[in-house]
Design an enzyme around this catalytic site. Structure first.
Site, PDB file in Angstrom:
ATOM      1  N   LYS A 207      40.312  36.013  34.420  1.00  0.00           N
ATOM      2  CA  LYS A 207      39.896  35.002  33.312  1.00  0.00           C
ATOM      3  C   LYS A 207      39.420  36.558  32.097  1.00  0.00           C
ATOM      4  O   LYS A 207      39.363  36.412  31.237  1.00  0.00           O
ATOM      5  CB  LYS A 207      38.526  34.715  33.520  1.00  0.00           C
ATOM      6  CG  LYS A 207      36.865  34.351  32.319  1.00  0.00           C
ATOM      7  CD  LYS A 207      35.885  34.198  33.616  1.00  0.00           C
ATOM      8  CE  LYS A 207      34.700  33.815  32.482  1.00  0.00           C
ATOM      9  NZ  LYS A 207      34.001  33.299  33.061  1.00  0.00           N
ATOM     10  N   GLU A 213      42.509  45.244  40.643  1.00  0.00           N
ATOM     11  CA  GLU A 213      43.849  45.093  41.473  1.00  0.00           C
ATOM     12  C   GLU A 213      44.989  43.740  40.068  1.00  0.00           C
ATOM     13  O   GLU A 213      46.443  44.121  40.549  1.00  0.00           O
ATOM     14  CB  GLU A 213      43.471  43.717  42.364  1.00  0.00           C
ATOM     15  CG  GLU A 213      42.491  44.217  43.454  1.00  0.00           C
ATOM     16  CD  GLU A 213      40.753  44.031  42.570  1.00  0.00           C
ATOM     17  OE1 GLU A 213      40.651  44.021  41.259  1.00  0.00           O
ATOM     18  OE2 GLU A 213      39.803  44.385  43.897  1.00  0.00           O
ATOM     19  N   GLY A 267      34.691  31.889  36.976  1.00  0.00           N
ATOM     20  CA  GLY A 267      35.628  32.060  38.251  1.00  0.00           C
ATOM     21  C   GLY A 267      35.565  31.332  39.487  1.00  0.00           C
ATOM     22  O   GLY A 267      36.818  30.666  39.314  1.00  0.00           O
ATOM     23  N   ARG A 268      34.981  31.186  39.883  1.00  0.00           N
ATOM     24  CA  ARG A 268      35.327  30.504  41.096  1.00  0.00           C
ATOM     25  C   ARG A 268      34.964  29.377  41.102  1.00  0.00           C
ATOM     26  O   ARG A 268      35.008  28.261  42.044  1.00  0.00           O
ATOM     27  CB  ARG A 268      34.171  31.070  42.022  1.00  0.00           C
ATOM     28  CG  ARG A 268      32.067  30.901  41.879  1.00  0.00           C
ATOM     29  CD  ARG A 268      30.917  31.575  42.700  1.00  0.00           C
ATOM     30  NE  ARG A 268      30.261  32.379  41.536  1.00  0.00           N
ATOM     31  CZ  ARG A 268      29.906  32.650  41.054  1.00  0.00           C
ATOM     32  NH1 ARG A 268      31.116  33.721  40.661  1.00  0.00           N
ATOM     33  NH2 ARG A 268      28.980  33.030  40.438  1.00  0.00           N
ATOM     34  N   GLU A 353      29.319  33.979  46.719  1.00  0.00           N
ATOM     35  CA  GLU A 353      29.565  34.907  45.351  1.00  0.00           C
ATOM     36  C   GLU A 353      28.118  33.973  44.670  1.00  0.00           C
ATOM     37  O   GLU A 353      27.660  34.439  43.751  1.00  0.00           O
ATOM     38  CB  GLU A 353      30.069  34.717  44.671  1.00  0.00           C
ATOM     39  CG  GLU A 353      30.476  36.208  43.786  1.00  0.00           C
ATOM     40  CD  GLU A 353      31.687  36.503  43.192  1.00  0.00           C
ATOM     41  OE1 GLU A 353      32.435  37.567  43.200  1.00  0.00           O
ATOM     42  OE2 GLU A 353      32.687  35.681  42.065  1.00  0.00           O
ATOM     43  N   HIS A 384      39.952  27.453  70.192  1.00  0.00           N
ATOM     44  CA  HIS A 384      40.954  28.835  71.468  1.00  0.00           C
ATOM     45  C   HIS A 384      40.286  30.444  70.686  1.00  0.00           C
ATOM     46  O   HIS A 384      40.942  30.708  71.020  1.00  0.00           O
ATOM     47  CB  HIS A 384      42.444  28.674  71.371  1.00  0.00           C
ATOM     48  CG  HIS A 384      42.606  27.555  71.817  1.00  0.00           C
ATOM     49  ND1 HIS A 384      42.742  26.964  72.642  1.00  0.00           N
ATOM     50  CD2 HIS A 384      42.633  26.249  71.489  1.00  0.00           C
ATOM     51  CE1 HIS A 384      42.846  26.301  73.646  1.00  0.00           C
ATOM     52  NE2 HIS A 384      42.884  25.383  72.286  1.00  0.00           N
ATOM     53  N   LYS A 512      32.410  48.133  42.355  1.00  0.00           N
ATOM     54  CA  LYS A 512      33.343  48.435  40.959  1.00  0.00           C
ATOM     55  C   LYS A 512      33.855  49.944  40.446  1.00  0.00           C
ATOM     56  O   LYS A 512      34.546  50.619  40.646  1.00  0.00           O
ATOM     57  CB  LYS A 512      34.168  47.796  39.923  1.00  0.00           C
ATOM     58  CG  LYS A 512      34.766  46.151  40.319  1.00  0.00           C
ATOM     59  CD  LYS A 512      34.574  44.897  39.714  1.00  0.00           C
ATOM     60  CE  LYS A 512      34.251  43.827  39.406  1.00  0.00           C
ATOM     61  NZ  LYS A 512      34.704  42.894  37.956  1.00  0.00           N
TER      62      LYS A 512
HETATM   63  O1  F6P Z   1      35.207  38.498  41.994  1.00  0.00           O
HETATM   64  C1  F6P Z   1      34.384  39.469  41.213  1.00  0.00           C
HETATM   65  C2  F6P Z   1      34.960  38.417  39.706  1.00  0.00           C
HETATM   66  O2  F6P Z   1      34.115  38.708  38.721  1.00  0.00           O
HETATM   67  C3  F6P Z   1      35.412  36.569  40.406  1.00  0.00           C
HETATM   68  O3  F6P Z   1      33.792  36.078  39.726  1.00  0.00           O
HETATM   69  C4  F6P Z   1      36.534  36.502  39.806  1.00  0.00           C
HETATM   70  O4  F6P Z   1      36.881  34.885  40.051  1.00  0.00           O
HETATM   71  C5  F6P Z   1      37.129  37.830  40.043  1.00  0.00           C
HETATM   72  O5  F6P Z   1      36.268  39.096  40.141  1.00  0.00           O
HETATM   73  C6  F6P Z   1      38.287  37.846  39.707  1.00  0.00           C
HETATM   74  O6  F6P Z   1      38.186  37.874  38.200  1.00  0.00           O
HETATM   75  P1  F6P Z   1      39.289  37.770  36.815  1.00  0.00           P
HETATM   76  O7  F6P Z   1      38.991  36.700  36.482  1.00  0.00           O
HETATM   77  O8  F6P Z   1      38.842  38.189  35.608  1.00  0.00           O
HETATM   78  O9  F6P Z   1      40.321  38.826  36.938  1.00  0.00           O
END
Ligand code: F6P
Length: 545
Positions: A207, A213, A267-268, A353, A384, A512
């Site tokens: 987003k 990452e 995002g979620r 979240e 199990h 972060k």
């Molecule tokens: O975990 C925090 C967050 O902002 C989520 O809400 C989001 O889905 C994720 O990081 C990834 O963010 P982005 O899509 O901006 O890389």
């Protein structure tokens, strides 16, 4: 100021009622009411919600339903639909329902209809899916794409990954979709190990297009491709999904190959947007549209149905009852479906979240526990592993059982056994087995009385463990869309009852920030000053030769 349900008379009534309810056993509730299933189950558009194994009575339910008005659910639903900035801490509307809207009615945000842009991106996705599936889109060497690697994390990974697995029975043959999220290089390295750069397409999904990452994995993937095919190949092997189109361009991805979405999609909640592109590639665009249509049907139900027949609202009430009044700290999500194996993980982000918060919409303590800790595993694997604790561990742990009437992979002999296990576990958790029942069973099996006396305490099951069973007709794109939207709206309803903003996530920021402070120290570019002794000790140990 938004009102808190906790201060209401309804909440007080529920608290008093809970004192009595704690001593009532589900076994006795079933024995005293043969109509319990029909009284406490709902059916809508093929989905069956059986909550008769929850520790409540008609009186409890009546009081809980009062929260519909206390939390002003109709008002909040109207604000959501009208595109008001109900995510008030970020000043954003919450319009993911627009992404799956099926009618011609405009959906406004700041007075502008968002639907034309939604339709334009859907059309771009449709064309891209068809081009990739037909082989019209080819890699830099002219070969057809055989593997798609989505690089994203959180909402930009979990939704499409979980859905791609859930709809495994509907996959397009000859195209494999992979997901890489973890910063640990092992994730990317092991995924790429079996792939050829010539036939691999990367979808960089973020987003913000700044997430550490994703940016690291994207840079490493780019290097892997460029090392093999040269810089010019990036154009045919990278596409992006983002709200940050200038970030996409800076990364070197052709703006024509960027799929947009908007800040009013959390995002979620973004699997319905272009973030769902890898899913659409896996199942085909028509199936993706069925997935959207299922969710839209659930939207219509949630927006229109009264409290007592409103599936997401009823699910929310069960969480409120178990968490705030019976004292449950966790909830188990137990899909009896290998295809839904990732659902617990997806719901962890969606629910925790969104509602794992301690400041309400007024910045005050909500005054009650909010989101339970969600965990789980696909049945029968969990049976199990951790079910021992559910049955005899002595903690109150409500469970959600989720299963389809029909198998998505109908191998003879499997599905009947799966259903039997699912329903049996819910029954065992509810009913339990008393000492008298254990004794009678062992006596009937001619077990010597000395052995009975010795083993009896171990064979007693307290029961009274609440559960809900969600029964789907089948795991197809439409019903799966309904299921995910059901959970999304439950999260919204809970947010309103707890008076939370379910759409921000400030709690992920601090870690972060500290990681960014530690990175230069780990890389040897900054001195290890001002650290606590534990962090300093760990860093020093890593640097030891
Ligand atoms: O975990 C925090 C967050 O902002 C989520 O809400 C989001 O889905 C994720 O990081 C990834 O963010 P982005 O899509 O901006 O890389």
């Amino acid at each position: 100021m938004s009102a808190s349900s906790v201060a209401s008379k309804t909440w007080q009534t529920l608290a008093t009622h809970a004192e009595r309810a704690r001593d009532v056993h589900l076994r006795d509730l079933f024995a005293s009411d043969p109509q319990r299933f029909s009284r406490f189950s709902l059916e809508h558009n093929g989905l069956l919600l059986d909550y008769s194994k929850q520790r409540l009575t008609a009186e409890t339910l009546g009081a809980l339903q009062g929260l519909w008005w206390v939390a002003d659910m109709p008002g909040w639903i109207n604000r959501l639909r009208a595109g008001e900035a109900i995510n008030h801490t970020e000043g954003r509307a919450v319009l993911h329902h627009a992404l799956r809207h099926q009618g011609t009615r405009p959906i406004l945000q700041n007075g502008l209809d968002v639907m034309p842009q939604v339709h334009a991106v859907l059309e771009q996705m449709r064309r891209f899916c068809n081009a990739l599936h037909s082989g019209e889109w080819r890699g830099a060497t002219g070969e057809q794409v055989l593997d798609v690697v989505n690089i994203g994390i959180g909402g930009s990974d979990l939704g499409p990954k979980m859905a791609t697995q859930a709809l495994a029975a509907h996959h397009i043959p000859h195209l494999k979709v992979h997901y890489v999220s973890n910063l640990d290089g092992a994730h990317l390295a092991t995924t790429l190990a079996g792939l050829s750069p010539r036939t691999t397409l990367f979808v960089i999904a973020s987003k913000t297009f700044t997430t550490q990452e994703t940016m690291q994995n994207a840079a490493s993937a780019r290097r892997w491709l460029v090392d093999a095919l040269g810089e010019a190949a990036v154009r045919r092997h990278f596409v992006a999904v983002s709200t940050n189109l200038s970030g996409v361009a800076k990364f070197g991805i052709d703006p024509d190959h960027a799929f947009a979405f908007w800040d009013w999609v959390g995002g979620r909640f973004s699997v319905w947007s272009a973030i769902g592109l890898p899913l659409a590639l896996a199942i085909g665009f028509e199936n993706f549209q069925r997935f959207l249509a299922g969710a839209a049907a659930m939207d219509a139900h949630f927006f229109e149905a009264p409290a007592e027949r409103n599936l997401p609202f009823v699910l929310a009430l069960l969480d409120v009852w178990n968490t705030d009044f019976l004292g449950a700290e966790t909830r188990a999500c137990l899909p009896y479906s290998q295809s839904l194996e990732l659902l617990p993980r997806y719901l962890q982000q969606l629910e925790m979240e969104s509602n794992g918060k301690r400041a309400d919409r007024n910045g005050q303590d909500p005054g009650c526990p909010t989101s339970p800790i969600l965990w789980g595993e696909a049945g029968t694997n969990g049976q199990h592993a951790f079910y021992q604790l559910l049955h005899q561990g002595g903690r109150l742990i409500p469970s959600d059982f989720i299963v389809s009437r029909e198998a998505d992979f109908p191998l003879p002999g499997h599905h009947e056994k799966l259903l039997a296990n699912c329903f049996a576990q819910a029954e065992a958790l509810m009913h339990g087995k008393t000492a008298e029942e254990v004794r009678a069973e062992m006596e009937a099996a001619h077990v010597p009385s000395t052995v009975i006396d010795r083993l009896l305490p171990y064979k007693v099951f307290p029961g009274n463990q609440p559960s809900t069973t969600l029964l789907l007709p089948r795991l197809d794109p439409y019903n799966f869309g309904q299921l995910i939207a059901l959970f999304e709206h439950k999260v919204f309803a809970l947010g309103m009852i707890w008076n939370l903003n379910s759409y921000d996530q400030w709690g992920v920021e601090y870690g972060k920030q500290l990681a960014n402070r530690l990175l230069p120290i780990i890389e040897g570019r900054a001195p290890a000053d001002g650290l606590d002794s534990s962090t300093a000790g760990l860093l020093a140990y890593c640097r030891r030769t």
